[in-house]
Design a protein around this motif. Structure first.
Motif, PDB file in Angstrom:
ATOM      1  N   ASN A 458       0.895  -1.320  -0.297  1.00  0.00           N
ATOM      2  CA  ASN A 458      -0.358   0.127   0.226  1.00  0.00           C
ATOM      3  C   ASN A 458       0.719   1.346   0.152  1.00  0.00           C
ATOM      4  O   ASN A 458       0.583   2.496  -0.211  1.00  0.00           O
ATOM      5  N   GLU A 462      -0.360   3.471  -3.092  1.00  0.00           N
ATOM      6  CA  GLU A 462      -0.983   4.314  -2.599  1.00  0.00           C
ATOM      7  C   GLU A 462      -2.570   3.916  -2.427  1.00  0.00           C
ATOM      8  O   GLU A 462      -3.410   4.095  -2.590  1.00  0.00           O
ATOM      9  N   ASP A 463      -2.626   3.044  -1.162  1.00  0.00           N
ATOM     10  CA  ASP A 463      -3.497   2.141  -0.515  1.00  0.00           C
ATOM     11  C   ASP A 463      -4.305   1.889  -1.438  1.00  0.00           C
ATOM     12  O   ASP A 463      -5.852   2.096  -1.469  1.00  0.00           O
ATOM     13  N   ARG A 464      -4.562   1.192  -2.570  1.00  0.00           N
ATOM     14  CA  ARG A 464      -5.039   0.603  -3.789  1.00  0.00           C
ATOM     15  C   ARG A 464      -5.366  -0.273  -3.054  1.00  0.00           C
ATOM     16  O   ARG A 464      -6.758  -1.223  -3.670  1.00  0.00           O
ATOM     17  N   ASP A 502      -9.320  -0.847 -12.738  1.00  0.00           N
ATOM     18  CA  ASP A 502      -8.512   0.590 -12.010  1.00  0.00           C
ATOM     19  C   ASP A 502      -7.525  -0.309 -10.914  1.00  0.00           C
ATOM     20  O   ASP A 502      -7.636   0.869 -10.043  1.00  0.00           O
ATOM     21  N   LYS A 503      -6.959  -1.233 -10.539  1.00  0.00           N
ATOM     22  CA  LYS A 503      -6.285  -1.836 -10.488  1.00  0.00           C
ATOM     23  C   LYS A 503      -6.675  -0.966  -8.385  1.00  0.00           C
ATOM     24  O   LYS A 503      -5.696  -0.822  -8.302  1.00  0.00           O
ATOM     25  N   THR A 504      -7.455  -1.632  -7.893  1.00  0.00           N
ATOM     26  CA  THR A 504      -8.213  -1.484  -6.895  1.00  0.00           C
ATOM     27  C   THR A 504      -8.716  -2.611  -6.331  1.00  0.00           C
ATOM     28  O   THR A 504      -9.129  -3.345  -7.549  1.00  0.00           O
TER      29      THR A 504
END
Length: 598
Positions: A458, A462-464, A502-504
């Motif tokens: 993360n 960026e905390d995905r 969205d890679k999250t």
């Protein structure tokens, strides 16, 4: 002199070969006893067969009696229950002119519900109520107008003063086609306010084919006959043709045992019993020829068998002894070869008897020994390879851990807290990876190791990845081999979540006990896997194909199998576009100290 002869006899017996001993045994134990037995059997066979026939007939007749009486006993039970129900009297006595349509429907529904319940609970086939009033629903399946059956022959029984009457199929001969095949108990209901005034007739039915099946299922003898009688009238029988000839010759119901009777079919043994509820009679007749037919046939067969056995016993004994000894000698020679060190020696199984099974078991045992030796060698090679991989995995973290410590000091000196935070997380991550050289660690350390990996990812992306942890209290102390959870989470992030557009995504990690096992699940909402990829990574026969995350998954599965056995390991469920769920199952053994406790 006697002692010398006895000693010589023992020496001769010991020196005789196995084949000669078998021949003597066959003669002494087969031919001589067979002759004596035949003489005795001629004397006893008639008595034994007769006793057995009557014993079997008595049991079959008792079973038939119980079955028929059980069926017919249901009818008075149901009528007793219904005659106590005031709803029947209310419906039968109500005046259609003073009863609303809604009240009529309620009355009908209540009675129909009661009838349906009693039919399902008691096993009767039909319940009817014949009423004199003219409701809209009379002549339905359950409630019938008395006027519609006024001309029936069975109504005469009630005109003659009967209150409760039994009827068989012959009593309904003048009824329509679907109304004939019943055994019925009908009971006259009186108006509660005028006890001398008939109000309605309650009828409970059992299908005639059920009673006929109960009567016909008894297999007493080949030509034996079972009859259900109403006085001199035959209601049903296992053989209707014989029943008409036997009905006038049967004994009185209640007479003890089987009585000798003369019938148009010849001498018979017969018995009759009265059924409790209906007053009908159940009877059985056994032709005398049937009783002794088996004994005559057996006597002729025994004479033929004795003659054949006497002629063939010596020949068969010789051939059998030859077969037994030949195979025993062959098996003995092969075992001596193995004893001398020739582990490749085998014997070809011959026959399916005990000796053939012994030869087959010996060959299977030697084959199993070869397989175990190969498996032991292969398992040793796998263990060495895994130990080497584990050593390599430990060497690299040692070097990297020391390097990260230097980078952390530099970041603090240069006042770069983000680098220091990431380096500290990496340092803790690899410190847990080392585990002071231990292969088995507490689940708490394995969970901390996984949390640090997610934290580092993360920081990097960026905390995905959102993570939900559900750990059942008390399971943190359970021991588990190290570095099994982090690679599964890594696969879920890299090959599941990060392959979404969205890679999250979200992760859910749970740990809990299930019986004597510790279960850890990792669920993601990533892209999932198709059946071919799932089978290549997680099936028991998965090869080393170049699939996404395949090598790490198979390595973990092999380590779990080696540590805990084939019943444990990884299990996966996945659906393309819906995500993946991986389950780790290991035994929940005794607790192990964590790094914090050491």
């Amino acid at each position: 002199m006697k002692n010398k002869l006895r000693a010589a006899g023992r020496t001769l017996l010991l020196d005789v070969g196995l084949r000669g001993k078998l021949l003597c045994i066959f003669f002494l134990l087969l031919v001589l006893p067979l002759g004596a037995f035949t003489l005795y059997a001629f004397h006893r066979i008639n008595t034994v067969i007769e006793e057995q026939t009557f014993s079997a007939a008595e049991k079959a007749f008792e079973d038939t009696h119980t079955a028929v009486e059980d069926l017919l006993a249901r009818l008075p039970q149901v009528t007793d229950i219904l005659t106590m129900d005031p709803a029947l009297y209310t419906l039968a006595a109500s005046d259609p002119e003073s009863t609303t349509y809604i009240q009529r429907l309620n009355d009908r529904d209540r009675i129909s519900t009661t009838f349906d319940y009693l039919r399902s609970m008691s096993g009767v086939d039909r319940i009817r109520l014949y009423v004199s009033n003219d409701y809209l629903y009379t002549n339905s399946a359950d409630i019938v107008s008395l006027a519609s059956v006024e001309g029936s022959a069975w109504m005469d029984a009630f005109r003659d003063g009967g209150v409760a009457c039994w009827f068989g199929p012959a009593d309904f001969a003048d009824e329509p086609e679907g109304e004939r095949e019943w055994y019925s108990l009908m009971r006259l209901l009186y108006d509660p306010s005028h006890v001398q005034q008939p109000l309605a007739i309650l009828r409970v039915d059992i299908a005639a084919d059920r009673v006929s099946a109960a009567v016909s299922r008894s297999t007493i003898t080949r030509n034996g006959t079972v009859l259900l009688l109403d006085g001199g009238r035959v209601l049903t029988a296992s053989d209707p043709d014989r029943a008409q000839q036997l009905s006038g010759s049967l004994p009185v119901a209640g007479a003890p045992g089987w009585a000798e009777v003369d019938t148009p079919q010849g001498p018979c043994r017969a018995q009759a019993v009265a059924l409790e509820n209906c007053g009908w009679t159940l009877a059985a007749a056994l032709p005398r020829d049937d009783i002794f037919r088996t004994s005559r046939e057996l006597r002729l067969e025994m004479l033929a068998v004795v003659a054949l056995l006497a002629a063939a016993a010596c020949f068969l004994a010789y051939r059998l002894s030859q077969s037994i000894t030949r195979r025993l000698y062959l098996l003995n020679d092969t075992m001596h070869a193995v004893e001398r060190g020739d582990v490749s020696a085998r014997v070809e199984p011959q026959g399916r008897d005990e000796i053939g099974q012994l030869m087959r078991s010996f060959s299977n045992m030697m084959g199993r020994i070869d397989t175990l030796m190969d498996e032991k060698l292969e398992q040793g090679q796998q263990i060495k390879a895994l130990e080497l991989k584990a050593l390599q995995a430990q060497i690299n973290p040692h070097f990297l851990y020391n390097s990260l410590d230097l980078i952390n000091c530099t970041a603090i000196t240069r006042n770069v807290p983000e680098i220091s935070q990431m380096v500290n997380a990496l340092a803790r991550f690899y410190r847990l990876s080392l585990s002071r050289g231990r292969e088995v660690i507490p689940l708490a350390d394995e969970l901390r190791h996984a949390r640090l990996y997610v934290e580092i990812q993360n920081m990097r992306f960026e905390d995905r990845v959102q993570v939900e942890w559900e750990v059942e209290p008390g399971v943190e102390a359970c021991p588990i081999i190290k570095i099994v959870l982090q690679p599964i989470i890594e696969n879920a992030i890299i090959h599941g979540i990060f392959e979404r557009p969205d890679k999250t995504g979200r992760l859910r990690i749970a740990a809990f006990r299930r019986g004597a096992d510790l279960v850890i699940t990792v669920e993601d909402d990533g892209v999932g896997m198709d059946a071919e990829t799932l089978r290549a990574n997680f099936s028991a026969d998965a090869s080393s194909a170049n699939t996404k995350g395949g090598y790490g998954v198979r390595n973990i599965n092999e380590r779990l199998h080696l540590a805990y056995g084939p019943g444990y390991g990884l299990f996966c469920e996945s659906e393309p576009g819906r995500g993946t769920r991986v389950t780790i199952r290991v035994p929940a053994a005794d607790t192990a100290p964590s790094d914090d406790e050491r």
